[in-house]
Design a protein around this motif. Sequence first.
Motif, PDB file in Angstrom:
ATOM      1  N   ARG A 222       0.832  -1.206   0.000  1.00  8.28           N
ATOM      2  CA  ARG A 222       0.000   0.000   0.000  1.00  8.28           C
ATOM      3  C   ARG A 222       0.866   1.256   0.000  1.00  8.28           C
ATOM      4  O   ARG A 222       0.569   2.222  -0.707  1.00  8.28           O
ATOM      5  CB  ARG A 222      -0.924  -0.024   1.213  1.00  8.28           C
ATOM      6  N   GLU A 223       1.923   1.245   0.787  1.00  8.91           N
ATOM      7  CA  GLU A 223       2.820   2.394   0.831  1.00  8.91           C
ATOM      8  C   GLU A 223       3.537   2.581  -0.493  1.00  8.91           C
ATOM      9  O   GLU A 223       3.677   3.713  -0.992  1.00  8.91           O
ATOM     10  CB  GLU A 223       3.834   2.205   1.959  1.00  8.91           C
ATOM     11  N   LEU A 224       3.994   1.483  -1.090  1.00  6.16           N
ATOM     12  CA  LEU A 224       4.686   1.559  -2.382  1.00  6.16           C
ATOM     13  C   LEU A 224       3.778   2.142  -3.451  1.00  6.16           C
ATOM     14  O   LEU A 224       4.174   3.052  -4.205  1.00  6.16           O
ATOM     15  CB  LEU A 224       5.169   0.169  -2.796  1.00  6.16           C
ATOM     16  N   TYR A 327      -7.053   1.043  -6.726  1.00  4.22           N
ATOM     17  CA  TYR A 327      -6.388   0.218  -5.720  1.00  4.22           C
ATOM     18  C   TYR A 327      -6.462   0.903  -4.354  1.00  4.22           C
ATOM     19  O   TYR A 327      -6.725   0.259  -3.333  1.00  4.22           O
ATOM     20  CB  TYR A 327      -4.937  -0.025  -6.114  1.00  4.22           C
ATOM     21  N   LYS A 328      -6.222   2.200  -4.325  1.00  7.02           N
ATOM     22  CA  LYS A 328      -6.318   2.942  -3.072  1.00  7.02           C
ATOM     23  C   LYS A 328      -7.740   2.868  -2.503  1.00  7.02           C
ATOM     24  O   LYS A 328      -7.930   2.697  -1.295  1.00  7.02           O
ATOM     25  CB  LYS A 328      -5.904   4.397  -3.289  1.00  7.02           C
ATOM     26  N   HIS A 398      -4.279  -9.262  -2.602  1.00  6.32           N
ATOM     27  CA  HIS A 398      -2.982  -9.793  -3.050  1.00  6.32           C
ATOM     28  C   HIS A 398      -2.975  -9.935  -4.571  1.00  6.32           C
ATOM     29  O   HIS A 398      -1.991  -9.572  -5.238  1.00  6.32           O
ATOM     30  CB  HIS A 398      -2.727 -11.137  -2.374  1.00  6.32           C
ATOM     31  N   GLN A 399      -4.068 -10.429  -5.134  1.00  4.82           N
ATOM     32  CA  GLN A 399      -4.143 -10.591  -6.592  1.00  4.82           C
ATOM     33  C   GLN A 399      -4.225  -9.239  -7.298  1.00  4.82           C
ATOM     34  O   GLN A 399      -3.598  -9.043  -8.355  1.00  4.82           O
ATOM     35  CB  GLN A 399      -5.350 -11.447  -6.952  1.00  4.82           C
ATOM     36  N   GLU A 400      -4.982  -8.306  -6.730  1.00 10.11           N
ATOM     37  CA  GLU A 400      -5.087  -6.991  -7.357  1.00 10.11           C
ATOM     38  C   GLU A 400      -3.753  -6.251  -7.308  1.00 10.11           C
ATOM     39  O   GLU A 400      -3.418  -5.491  -8.220  1.00 10.11           O
ATOM     40  CB  GLU A 400      -6.176  -6.165  -6.677  1.00 10.11           C
ATOM     41  N   THR A 401      -2.973  -6.498  -6.252  1.00 13.46           N
ATOM     42  CA  THR A 401      -1.632  -5.912  -6.179  1.00 13.46           C
ATOM     43  C   THR A 401      -0.757  -6.444  -7.307  1.00 13.46           C
ATOM     44  O   THR A 401       0.019  -5.696  -7.917  1.00 13.46           O
ATOM     45  CB  THR A 401      -0.975  -6.228  -4.819  1.00 13.46           C
ATOM     46  N   GLN A 402      -0.909  -7.735  -7.601  1.00 11.41           N
ATOM     47  CA  GLN A 402      -0.162  -8.314  -8.720  1.00 11.41           C
ATOM     48  C   GLN A 402      -0.559  -7.643 -10.040  1.00 11.41           C
ATOM     49  O   GLN A 402       0.291  -7.396 -10.905  1.00 11.41           O
ATOM     50  CB  GLN A 402      -0.429  -9.811  -8.798  1.00 11.41           C
ATOM     51  N   LEU A 403      -1.855  -7.342 -10.201  1.00  8.53           N
ATOM     52  CA  LEU A 403      -2.306  -6.683 -11.435  1.00  8.53           C
ATOM     53  C   LEU A 403      -1.695  -5.290 -11.576  1.00  8.53           C
ATOM     54  O   LEU A 403      -1.363  -4.862 -12.696  1.00  8.53           O
ATOM     55  CB  LEU A 403      -3.832  -6.576 -11.452  1.00  8.53           C
ATOM     56  N   ILE A 404      -1.561  -4.581 -10.462  1.00  8.11           N
ATOM     57  CA  ILE A 404      -0.910  -3.268 -10.511  1.00  8.11           C
ATOM     58  C   ILE A 404       0.501  -3.422 -11.077  1.00  8.11           C
ATOM     59  O   ILE A 404       0.932  -2.637 -11.936  1.00  8.11           O
ATOM     60  CB  ILE A 404      -0.857  -2.635  -9.110  1.00  8.11           C
ATOM     61  N   HIS A 405       1.220  -4.424 -10.614  1.00  5.35           N
ATOM     62  CA  HIS A 405       2.591  -4.626 -11.079  1.00  5.35           C
ATOM     63  C   HIS A 405       2.624  -5.102 -12.524  1.00  5.35           C
ATOM     64  O   HIS A 405       3.593  -4.829 -13.238  1.00  5.35           O
ATOM     65  CB  HIS A 405       3.312  -5.609 -10.155  1.00  5.35           C
ATOM     66  N   VAL A 406       1.587  -5.795 -12.972  1.00  6.78           N
ATOM     67  CA  VAL A 406       1.508  -6.169 -14.386  1.00  6.78           C
ATOM     68  C   VAL A 406       1.397  -4.912 -15.250  1.00  6.78           C
ATOM     69  O   VAL A 406       1.944  -4.860 -16.364  1.00  6.78           O
ATOM     70  CB  VAL A 406       0.300  -7.106 -14.633  1.00  6.78           C
TER      71      VAL A 406
END
Length: 465
Positions: A222-224, A327-328, A398-406
């Motif tokens: 979240r911070e990143l 995401y936020k 956790h999965q949505e965080t992976q999508l952000i990185h995609v």
Amino acid sequence: MTGRAMDPLPAAAVGAAAEAEADEEEDPPAADQPTPQAIEPQAIVQQAAAPSRMQMPQGNPLLLSHTLQELLARDTVQVELIPEKKGLFLKHVEYEVSSQRFKSSVYRRYNDFVVFQEMLLHKFPYRMVPALPPKRMLGADREFIEARRRALKRFVNLVARHPLFSEDVVLKLFLSFSGSDVQNKLKESAQCVGDEFLNCKLATRAKDFLPADIQAQFAISRELIRNIYNSFHKLRDRAERIASRAIDNAADLLIFGKELSAIGSDTTPLPSWAALNSSTWGSLKQALKGLSVEFALLADKAAQQGKQEENDVVEKLNLFLDLLQSYKDLCERHEKGVLHKHQRALHKYSLMKRQMMSAAAQNREPESVEQLESRIVEQENAIQTMELRNYFSLYCLHQETQLIHVYLPLTSHILRAFVNSQIQGHKEMSKVWNDLRPKLSCLFAGPHSALTPPCSPPEDGLCPH
């Protein structure tokens, strides 16, 4: 996780708890929105056409295997403004929404987008559902309408490319249903289907797939992403200024050329004392008048560059910012929604236990004690379900965080578009400037029509005499 660990409850108890879960809501859902119903997973599978599942690699279902190109290739949706305004008294804006994937073209109003988003939040409360642009009732000028059109386009493309939303019937209805009652169709599609927690076979086992330090990972991610959002917000603001300067430069060049043309078209006669230079002034006017064509071309090139950077750079930055904002928003829903409800349920359970102890100490009527015991059992079931929902919410996060990185490699697409736009724009304008340069020779006619080439100005910008 807050509160004591509960012993696993049988499946029937979990189902009963899901039914009682609505009692914990502070704000009841609106009357025109479908209320989530706790129904058996098998019945849900039969009711929903092709239940949605994220494509997952063999092994841990928590991990996703997508590339940016795969997501972008899922669909490209165009949202265009329809010039004609319909409505007898209150005029409204209508959009033509076209999908490459469904080969469809439908008409939608802003309120259709609102219901579409509500149904997504209803079915997928633990996923990144993008926000909609604001609705302005009065005084919507052309600039606001265009900005909203762009935002709606970004919204629907993010939804159409999401691994889960892209396979859901709600999206297909929104992009392909051509009837006039699309809002009712969207609501009917979710009428008998609960949210993702009730539909997902892995929901009750989400905890088994989460890493032990999931809370710490969530805080770090979240911070990143908050830092990434802040940096990209500044990049977007600068890109907007760069594109705006190109468009302003185009307007200045066009006016500059028009003023040269106005000088060349001036028909005011020369005074008698200037008659000796009449031929010089005439040729100078003719030359200045001809230069307006080149300046108009320069203005066109600058405007093209500004528009291209708006579309290829600013809009892509806005797309990524919309994703990061979703995401936020999801993180806030997790903390203020399911986690908060879980904590309230634990508090309520604690009060019930105290009441039970007090009733036992005061030797109350057996019926009163039995009712209190029944309520405590119901509350335990509700807590168990909320605990499962909390873990499932973290699973989805956790999965949505992976999508952000995609989506992070989109940065290279944006930078490439920016660099290419600058190179192409400067190249095209340089060619026009070079073509313009020879035409300046007639502006420097010396005595007896001898041409004097222009000198290179010194630092003060003035030529020596």
